[in-house]
Design a protein around this motif. Structure first.
Motif, PDB file in Angstrom:
ATOM      1  N   UNK A  66       0.859  -1.194   0.000  1.00 58.86           N
ATOM      2  CA  UNK A  66       0.000   0.000   0.000  1.00 58.86           C
ATOM      3  C   UNK A  66       0.891   1.238   0.000  1.00 58.86           C
ATOM      4  N   UNK A  67       0.524   2.221  -0.815  1.00 62.88           N
ATOM      5  CA  UNK A  67       1.238   3.497  -0.808  1.00 62.88           C
ATOM      6  C   UNK A  67       0.490   4.461   0.101  1.00 62.88           C
ATOM      7  N   UNK A  68       1.214   5.045   1.067  1.00 62.84           N
ATOM      8  CA  UNK A  68       0.608   6.080   1.914  1.00 62.84           C
ATOM      9  C   UNK A  68       0.782   7.447   1.248  1.00 62.84           C
ATOM     10  N   UNK A  69       1.797   7.548   0.398  1.00 63.14           N
ATOM     11  CA  UNK A  69       2.066   8.782  -0.340  1.00 63.14           C
ATOM     12  C   UNK A  69       3.191   8.490  -1.323  1.00 63.14           C
ATOM     13  N   UNK A  70       3.138   9.118  -2.503  1.00 62.62           N
ATOM     14  CA  UNK A  70       4.141   8.830  -3.526  1.00 62.62           C
ATOM     15  C   UNK A  70       4.386  10.090  -4.339  1.00 62.62           C
ATOM     16  N   UNK A  71       5.619  10.566  -4.391  1.00 60.80           N
ATOM     17  CA  UNK A  71       5.924  11.767  -5.164  1.00 60.80           C
ATOM     18  C   UNK A  71       6.867  12.680  -4.415  1.00 60.80           C
ATOM     19  N   UNK A  72       7.208  13.818  -5.043  1.00 58.56           N
ATOM     20  CA  UNK A  72       8.259  14.659  -4.466  1.00 58.56           C
ATOM     21  C   UNK A  72       7.818  15.377  -3.193  1.00 58.56           C
TER      22      UNK A  72
ATOM     23  N   UNK B 162       6.832  11.404   4.896  1.00 55.99           N
ATOM     24  CA  UNK B 162       5.592  12.146   5.209  1.00 55.99           C
ATOM     25  C   UNK B 162       5.489  12.272   6.727  1.00 55.99           C
ATOM     26  N   UNK B 163       4.661  13.214   7.214  1.00 53.40           N
ATOM     27  CA  UNK B 163       4.559  13.358   8.674  1.00 53.40           C
ATOM     28  C   UNK B 163       4.126  12.062   9.359  1.00 53.40           C
ATOM     29  N   UNK B 164       4.629  11.907  10.571  1.00 53.93           N
ATOM     30  CA  UNK B 164       4.321  10.711  11.366  1.00 53.93           C
ATOM     31  C   UNK B 164       2.813  10.477  11.466  1.00 53.93           C
ATOM     32  N   UNK B 165       2.069  11.573  11.593  1.00 54.17           N
ATOM     33  CA  UNK B 165       0.608  11.480  11.698  1.00 54.17           C
ATOM     34  C   UNK B 165       0.035  10.744  10.474  1.00 54.17           C
TER      35      UNK B 165
ATOM     36  N   UNK C  62      -1.224   3.276   8.460  1.00 56.87           N
ATOM     37  CA  UNK C  62      -1.197   1.989   9.179  1.00 56.87           C
ATOM     38  C   UNK C  62      -2.610   1.638   9.647  1.00 56.87           C
ATOM     39  N   UNK C  63      -3.323   2.639  10.190  1.00 56.06           N
ATOM     40  CA  UNK C  63      -4.683   2.380  10.670  1.00 56.06           C
ATOM     41  C   UNK C  63      -5.589   1.970   9.505  1.00 56.06           C
ATOM     42  N   UNK C  64      -5.462   2.668   8.378  1.00 59.33           N
ATOM     43  CA  UNK C  64      -6.335   2.382   7.225  1.00 59.33           C
ATOM     44  C   UNK C  64      -6.115   0.981   6.672  1.00 59.33           C
ATOM     45  N   UNK C  65      -4.904   0.445   6.861  1.00 60.02           N
ATOM     46  CA  UNK C  65      -4.612  -0.894   6.340  1.00 60.02           C
ATOM     47  C   UNK C  65      -4.700  -1.958   7.442  1.00 60.02           C
TER      48      UNK C  65
ATOM     49  N   UNK D 239      13.453  10.333  11.909  1.00 58.43           N
ATOM     50  CA  UNK D 239      13.814  10.569  13.312  1.00 58.43           C
ATOM     51  C   UNK D 239      12.602  10.438  14.222  1.00 58.43           C
ATOM     52  N   UNK D 240      11.501  11.055  13.814  1.00 57.25           N
ATOM     53  CA  UNK D 240      10.269  11.024  14.624  1.00 57.25           C
ATOM     54  C   UNK D 240       9.724   9.599  14.753  1.00 57.25           C
ATOM     55  N   UNK D 241       9.795   8.879  13.643  1.00 55.50           N
ATOM     56  CA  UNK D 241       9.261   7.518  13.585  1.00 55.50           C
ATOM     57  C   UNK D 241       9.999   6.571  14.539  1.00 55.50           C
ATOM     58  N   UNK D 242      11.313   6.746  14.577  1.00 54.29           N
ATOM     59  CA  UNK D 242      12.148   5.837  15.363  1.00 54.29           C
ATOM     60  C   UNK D 242      12.381   6.353  16.778  1.00 54.29           C
ATOM     61  N   UNK D 243      11.949   7.593  17.049  1.00 58.40           N
ATOM     62  CA  UNK D 243      12.215   8.212  18.349  1.00 58.40           C
ATOM     63  C   UNK D 243      11.220   7.803  19.422  1.00 58.40           C
ATOM     64  N   UNK D 244      11.340   8.418  20.615  1.00 55.57           N
ATOM     65  CA  UNK D 244      10.506   8.016  21.758  1.00 55.57           C
ATOM     66  C   UNK D 244       8.996   8.229  21.545  1.00 55.57           C
ATOM     67  N   UNK D 245       8.626   9.212  20.687  1.00 58.77           N
ATOM     68  CA  UNK D 245       7.199   9.419  20.414  1.00 58.77           C
ATOM     69  C   UNK D 245       6.800   8.779  19.083  1.00 58.77           C
TER      70      UNK D 245
END
Ligand SMILES: [Zn+2]
Ligand SMILES: [Zn+2]
Length: 281
Positions: free
Chosen positions: A5-11, A31-34, A40-43, A67-73
């Motif tokens: 599944x693509x969550x977003x694709x492009x520049x 793309x933003x963590x949000x 993830x929720x949609x799939x 960074x955000x994805x792998x960080x504490x939040x």
């Protein structure tokens, strides 16, 4: 079976999900963590089931949220049990790409906690998915494409490359689903408003694939009898392409080569900022 599944694709941002029933992987985090959470929720993919993130190259449309994805939040991690600290989310890239990322202002001096290194042409396993890295031809230090294999199915992702090399062709040949860049229409790019140097960059060997080049590859594979069942056109430019144009360019070329979409292969478009359908192969 593999799902894509693509969550977003492009520049403006890239993030793809590849999963089996047991293992989920993300390709890029541009793309933003949000929005990754929304995908993830949609799939129906639990955050803690994401076993790794694979980075293709250091351009910001591919790494913005790493960074955000792998960080504490970031993404929830599976419970370590017995009060232990959960393992950080593994993030894979090659050594050159890590060095480039770690020199970029948002990351300077810091290391991603789950930093892992992978190498070209050295496949590795994450859960029940085998990941096969390969070379792309792009103006990044060492852009890396990935092919994913599980249970006899293969998904190959080819974006951010200026040319199709033999190595890319080989990975495309064996795929059930080929995610293939169709960045621009050459005519639109040439007459468009981009500055000259940027046009040269995009059209060059280290730039992006045009609709025509994507169509040429697909026709070549059809003639050989090695075409994927499904091609998903990806990384479409906002200024220099339209989804209908990318689709029609491919449809015309396929028809001219004596084949038919729907009968000989399926063609889909990954719309830039939209969560795509889930492809099952
Ligand atoms: Zn890109
Ligand atoms: Zn790029």
């Amino acid at each position: 079976m593999l799902r894509f599944c693509s969550f977003s694709s492009g520049s403006s941002g890239n993030c793809y999900l590849i999963r089996t029933d047991r293992t989920a992987l993300l390709v890029d985090a541009g793309i933003p963590l949000k929005r990754i959470r929304e995908g993830l929720a949609a799939t129906g993919t639990a955050e803690e089931s994401v076993a790794a993130v694979l980075i293709t190259h250091e351009h910001s449309d591919h790494i913005r949220s790493v960074g955000a994805l792998a960080g504490p939040r970031g993404l929830k991690r599976p419970d370590a049990g017995e009060g232990g600290e959960p393992e950080p989310l593994p993030v894979y890239a090659n050594e050159e790409t890590w060095e480039a990322i770690e020199h970029l202002p948002p990351f300077a001096g810091s290391r991603i906690p789950g930093r892992r290194t992978c190498r070209f042409s050295e496949p590795f396993a994450v859960g029940d998915i085998t990941v096969e890295p390969f070379h792309l031809s792009h103006d990044a230090v060492a852009a890396m494409g990935y092919s994913f294999v599980s249970g006899g199915s293969r998904v190959t992702v080819v974006t951010d490359t200026g040319v199709i090399t033999d190595e890319i062709r080989e990975k495309a040949r064996q795929a059930d689903l080929l995610v293939l860049e169709a960045n621009h229409d050459v005519g639109m790019l040439r007459i468009g408003s981009y500055p000259w140097f940027l046009k040269q960059r995009i059209l060059g060997c280290y730039g992006h694939l045009s609709n025509d080049t994507a169509a040429e590859l697909v026709c070549e594979l059809l003639r050989e009898g090695t075409a994927p069942k499904t091609v998903a056109l990806a990384h479409l430019s906002k200024q220099n392409n339209f989804p209908e144009m990318a689709w029609q360019t491919l449809a015309n070329a396929v028809e001219e080569a004596g084949f038919r979409i729907g009968r000989d292969l399926e063609v889909k478009i990954l719309v830039r900022d939209t969560i795509s359908e889930v492809f099952c192969v």
